[in-house]
Motif scaffolding. Sequence first.
Motif, PDB file in Angstrom:
ATOM      1  N   ALA A  84      24.735   9.927  38.696  1.00  0.00           N
ATOM      2  CA  ALA A  84      25.959  10.732  38.701  1.00  0.00           C
ATOM      3  C   ALA A  84      26.175  11.409  37.362  1.00  0.00           C
ATOM      4  CB  ALA A  84      27.156   9.854  39.058  1.00  0.00           C
ATOM      5  N   SER A  85      25.976  10.663  36.276  1.00  0.00           N
ATOM      6  CA  SER A  85      26.146  11.237  34.946  1.00  0.00           C
ATOM      7  C   SER A  85      25.073  12.280  34.649  1.00  0.00           C
ATOM      8  CB  SER A  85      26.107  10.129  33.895  1.00  0.00           C
ATOM      9  OG  SER A  85      26.228  10.667  32.593  1.00  0.00           O
ATOM     10  N   SER A  86      23.834  11.959  34.991  1.00  0.00           N
ATOM     11  CA  SER A  86      22.726  12.859  34.665  1.00  0.00           C
ATOM     12  C   SER A  86      22.776  14.145  35.474  1.00  0.00           C
ATOM     13  CB  SER A  86      21.387  12.143  34.892  1.00  0.00           C
ATOM     14  OG  SER A  86      21.244  11.051  34.008  1.00  0.00           O
ATOM     15  N   VAL A  87      23.158  14.064  36.739  1.00  0.00           N
ATOM     16  CA  VAL A  87      23.266  15.279  37.554  1.00  0.00           C
ATOM     17  C   VAL A  87      24.298  16.219  36.946  1.00  0.00           C
ATOM     18  CG1 VAL A  87      24.034  16.206  39.767  1.00  0.00           C
ATOM     19  CG2 VAL A  87      22.460  14.279  39.717  1.00  0.00           C
ATOM     20  N   GLY A  88      25.461  15.676  36.563  1.00  0.00           N
ATOM     21  CA  GLY A  88      26.500  16.504  35.957  1.00  0.00           C
ATOM     22  C   GLY A  88      26.043  17.140  34.663  1.00  0.00           C
ATOM     23  N   LEU A  89      25.420  16.337  33.787  1.00  0.00           N
ATOM     24  CA  LEU A  89      24.954  16.864  32.508  1.00  0.00           C
ATOM     25  C   LEU A  89      23.897  17.937  32.703  1.00  0.00           C
ATOM     26  CD1 LEU A  89      24.767  16.631  29.341  1.00  0.00           C
ATOM     27  CD2 LEU A  89      22.798  15.144  29.771  1.00  0.00           C
ATOM     28  N   ARG A  90      22.923  17.667  33.578  1.00  0.00           N
ATOM     29  CA  ARG A  90      21.806  18.593  33.727  1.00  0.00           C
ATOM     30  C   ARG A  90      22.240  19.907  34.371  1.00  0.00           C
ATOM     31  NH1 ARG A  90      18.779  16.850  29.815  1.00  0.00           N
ATOM     32  NH2 ARG A  90      18.424  14.604  29.977  1.00  0.00           N
ATOM     33  N   ILE A  91      23.189  19.856  35.289  1.00  0.00           N
ATOM     34  CA  ILE A  91      23.691  21.104  35.877  1.00  0.00           C
ATOM     35  C   ILE A  91      24.439  21.909  34.818  1.00  0.00           C
ATOM     36  CG2 ILE A  91      25.341  22.070  37.517  1.00  0.00           C
ATOM     37  CD1 ILE A  91      24.571  19.853  39.453  1.00  0.00           C
ATOM     38  N   ALA A  92      25.279  21.233  34.029  1.00  0.00           N
ATOM     39  CA  ALA A  92      25.994  21.926  32.958  1.00  0.00           C
ATOM     40  C   ALA A  92      25.025  22.477  31.926  1.00  0.00           C
ATOM     41  CB  ALA A  92      26.987  20.972  32.292  1.00  0.00           C
ATOM     42  N   SER A 190      26.251  23.245  13.646  1.00  0.00           N
ATOM     43  CA  SER A 190      26.661  21.860  13.927  1.00  0.00           C
ATOM     44  C   SER A 190      26.280  21.478  15.356  1.00  0.00           C
ATOM     45  CB  SER A 190      28.166  21.704  13.712  1.00  0.00           C
ATOM     46  OG  SER A 190      28.878  22.615  14.529  1.00  0.00           O
ATOM     47  N   THR A 191      25.084  21.888  15.784  1.00  0.00           N
ATOM     48  CA  THR A 191      24.659  21.568  17.148  1.00  0.00           C
ATOM     49  C   THR A 191      24.537  20.066  17.350  1.00  0.00           C
ATOM     50  OG1 THR A 191      22.347  21.865  16.466  1.00  0.00           O
ATOM     51  CG2 THR A 191      23.445  23.754  17.470  1.00  0.00           C
ATOM     52  N   GLU A 192      24.113  19.343  16.311  1.00  0.00           N
ATOM     53  CA  GLU A 192      23.970  17.900  16.454  1.00  0.00           C
ATOM     54  C   GLU A 192      25.325  17.234  16.649  1.00  0.00           C
ATOM     55  OE1 GLU A 192      21.159  16.404  16.906  1.00  0.00           O
ATOM     56  OE2 GLU A 192      20.203  18.371  16.712  1.00  0.00           O
ATOM     57  N   PHE A 193      26.367  17.816  16.071  1.00  0.00           N
ATOM     58  CA  PHE A 193      27.717  17.283  16.266  1.00  0.00           C
ATOM     59  C   PHE A 193      28.101  17.386  17.739  1.00  0.00           C
ATOM     60  CE2 PHE A 193      32.308  18.106  16.611  1.00  0.00           C
ATOM     61  CZ  PHE A 193      32.811  16.952  16.026  1.00  0.00           C
ATOM     62  N   ALA A 194      27.827  18.543  18.341  1.00  0.00           N
ATOM     63  CA  ALA A 194      28.127  18.723  19.763  1.00  0.00           C
ATOM     64  C   ALA A 194      27.271  17.807  20.621  1.00  0.00           C
ATOM     65  CB  ALA A 194      27.909  20.187  20.160  1.00  0.00           C
ATOM     66  N   ASN A 195      25.995  17.664  20.257  1.00  0.00           N
ATOM     67  CA  ASN A 195      25.084  16.819  21.043  1.00  0.00           C
ATOM     68  C   ASN A 195      25.533  15.365  21.074  1.00  0.00           C
ATOM     69  OD1 ASN A 195      23.473  19.026  21.551  1.00  0.00           O
ATOM     70  ND2 ASN A 195      21.942  18.526  20.000  1.00  0.00           N
ATOM     71  N   ALA A 196      26.206  14.936  20.021  1.00  0.00           N
ATOM     72  CA  ALA A 196      26.667  13.543  19.975  1.00  0.00           C
ATOM     73  C   ALA A 196      27.647  13.250  21.094  1.00  0.00           C
ATOM     74  CB  ALA A 196      27.317  13.258  18.617  1.00  0.00           C
ATOM     75  N   PHE A 197      28.380  14.282  21.539  1.00  0.00           N
ATOM     76  CA  PHE A 197      29.388  14.087  22.578  1.00  0.00           C
ATOM     77  C   PHE A 197      28.877  14.459  23.972  1.00  0.00           C
ATOM     78  CE2 PHE A 197      31.708  14.631  18.634  1.00  0.00           C
ATOM     79  CZ  PHE A 197      32.628  13.607  18.680  1.00  0.00           C
ATOM     80  N   THR A 198      27.894  15.362  24.044  1.00  0.00           N
ATOM     81  CA  THR A 198      27.369  15.766  25.348  1.00  0.00           C
ATOM     82  C   THR A 198      26.221  14.846  25.770  1.00  0.00           C
ATOM     83  OG1 THR A 198      26.021  17.432  24.158  1.00  0.00           O
ATOM     84  CG2 THR A 198      28.100  18.156  25.151  1.00  0.00           C
ATOM     85  N   TYR A 199      25.092  14.963  25.099  1.00  0.00           N
ATOM     86  CA  TYR A 199      23.960  14.088  25.437  1.00  0.00           C
ATOM     87  C   TYR A 199      24.265  12.643  25.088  1.00  0.00           C
ATOM     88  CZ  TYR A 199      21.558  18.540  25.842  1.00  0.00           C
ATOM     89  OH  TYR A 199      21.211  19.828  26.211  1.00  0.00           O
ATOM     90  N   GLY A 200      25.004  12.438  23.989  1.00  0.00           N
ATOM     91  CA  GLY A 200      25.395  11.070  23.633  1.00  0.00           C
ATOM     92  C   GLY A 200      26.321  10.468  24.672  1.00  0.00           C
ATOM     93  N   GLY A 201      27.259  11.288  25.165  1.00  0.00           N
ATOM     94  CA  GLY A 201      28.153  10.806  26.217  1.00  0.00           C
ATOM     95  C   GLY A 201      27.405  10.467  27.479  1.00  0.00           C
ATOM     96  N   ASN A 202      26.394  11.263  27.809  1.00  0.00           N
ATOM     97  CA  ASN A 202      25.569  10.975  28.979  1.00  0.00           C
ATOM     98  C   ASN A 202      24.840   9.649  28.815  1.00  0.00           C
ATOM     99  OD1 ASN A 202      23.980  11.663  31.460  1.00  0.00           O
ATOM    100  ND2 ASN A 202      22.311  11.750  29.972  1.00  0.00           N
ATOM    101  N   THR A 203      24.305   9.402  27.626  1.00  0.00           N
ATOM    102  CA  THR A 203      23.579   8.152  27.378  1.00  0.00           C
ATOM    103  C   THR A 203      24.494   6.939  27.547  1.00  0.00           C
ATOM    104  OG1 THR A 203      22.053   9.247  25.839  1.00  0.00           O
ATOM    105  CG2 THR A 203      22.237   6.849  25.689  1.00  0.00           C
ATOM    106  N   ILE A 204      25.712   7.036  27.033  1.00  0.00           N
ATOM    107  CA  ILE A 204      26.662   5.925  27.150  1.00  0.00           C
ATOM    108  C   ILE A 204      26.981   5.635  28.610  1.00  0.00           C
ATOM    109  CG2 ILE A 204      29.063   5.243  26.744  1.00  0.00           C
ATOM    110  CD1 ILE A 204      28.879   6.561  24.026  1.00  0.00           C
TER     111      ILE A 204
END
Length: 281
Positions: A84-92, A190-204
């Motif tokens: 569920a998390s990965s489908v949402g992230l990958r579509i976005a 600051s792409t890594e800052f954004a990644n911490a919340f997008t890809y990082g959020g997906n990982t959590i």
Amino acid sequence: MAEVSTGSTGATTGGGWTFAIRSYSDIARLWVRASLSYRTSFALMTVSGFLITGLDFVGLWLMFSHLTNLGGFSLIEIALLYGASSVGLRIADLLIGSVEQIGRHIRTGRLDQMLTKPVPLLVQVCADQFALRRFGQISQAVIVFTWGCFAVDWTPSRVLVAVLMVVSSGVIFFGLFVAFSCVQFWTTDSTEFANAFTYGGNTITQYPLSIYPAELTKGLTFLLPIAFVNWYPCLYLLGRDDPFDLPPWLQFCSPIAAAVVLGVAMLTWHHGVRHYTSTGS
């Protein structure tokens, strides 16, 4: 360039939405045609994306060779959360992941060029370098999610919650991509800052939140509502009580959380564009 026109900021009303969608489709189609000009490279990149993202779940599967459950969840139940998390992230990521590159557009002066075009700026930024090869990553997530669905005792209400969960997941990640990428209007890199919340959020959220401290789960509920990507609706789908004794109505609030995140993202975007003063180049 202290001010820009309403059309450039991406504000759309009425027929403007039709124009924005058509413009996005036209830009994306150009990038798809470009990528398909090198079919072997496209195929290899698509397959490699499928395999690389698949290694995430392989790691989970190997973990369960030594475990019977993780945080009280079996492997197939975690597959539901993961999918569920990965489908949402990958579509976005497919649709608007290029917004992360706004800092590069600012540094090179390309954003100034985009502002002069009669297409909403957000549409241009999101559709830029549209990568069809990311369908490989989406396919991997869909396969895992489909398997995880076998853990659910389906009823009409659960079907509705599952559909809303997938849609809300994509919208929440959409909002996170846009909102945190807007930081680059002030920092430019600051792409890594954004990644911490997008890809990082997906990982959590690929793991049961029951393995984390209660304070973290509450933070992911009321501060940064990533828990609504999959955790709360999956509790309902699996017929589980909340291990942190939070109100059961939270299991139905994913659409509300998605609307809030999207609203904040759009306000942040318009604020960033209004205060953008150009590179001076």
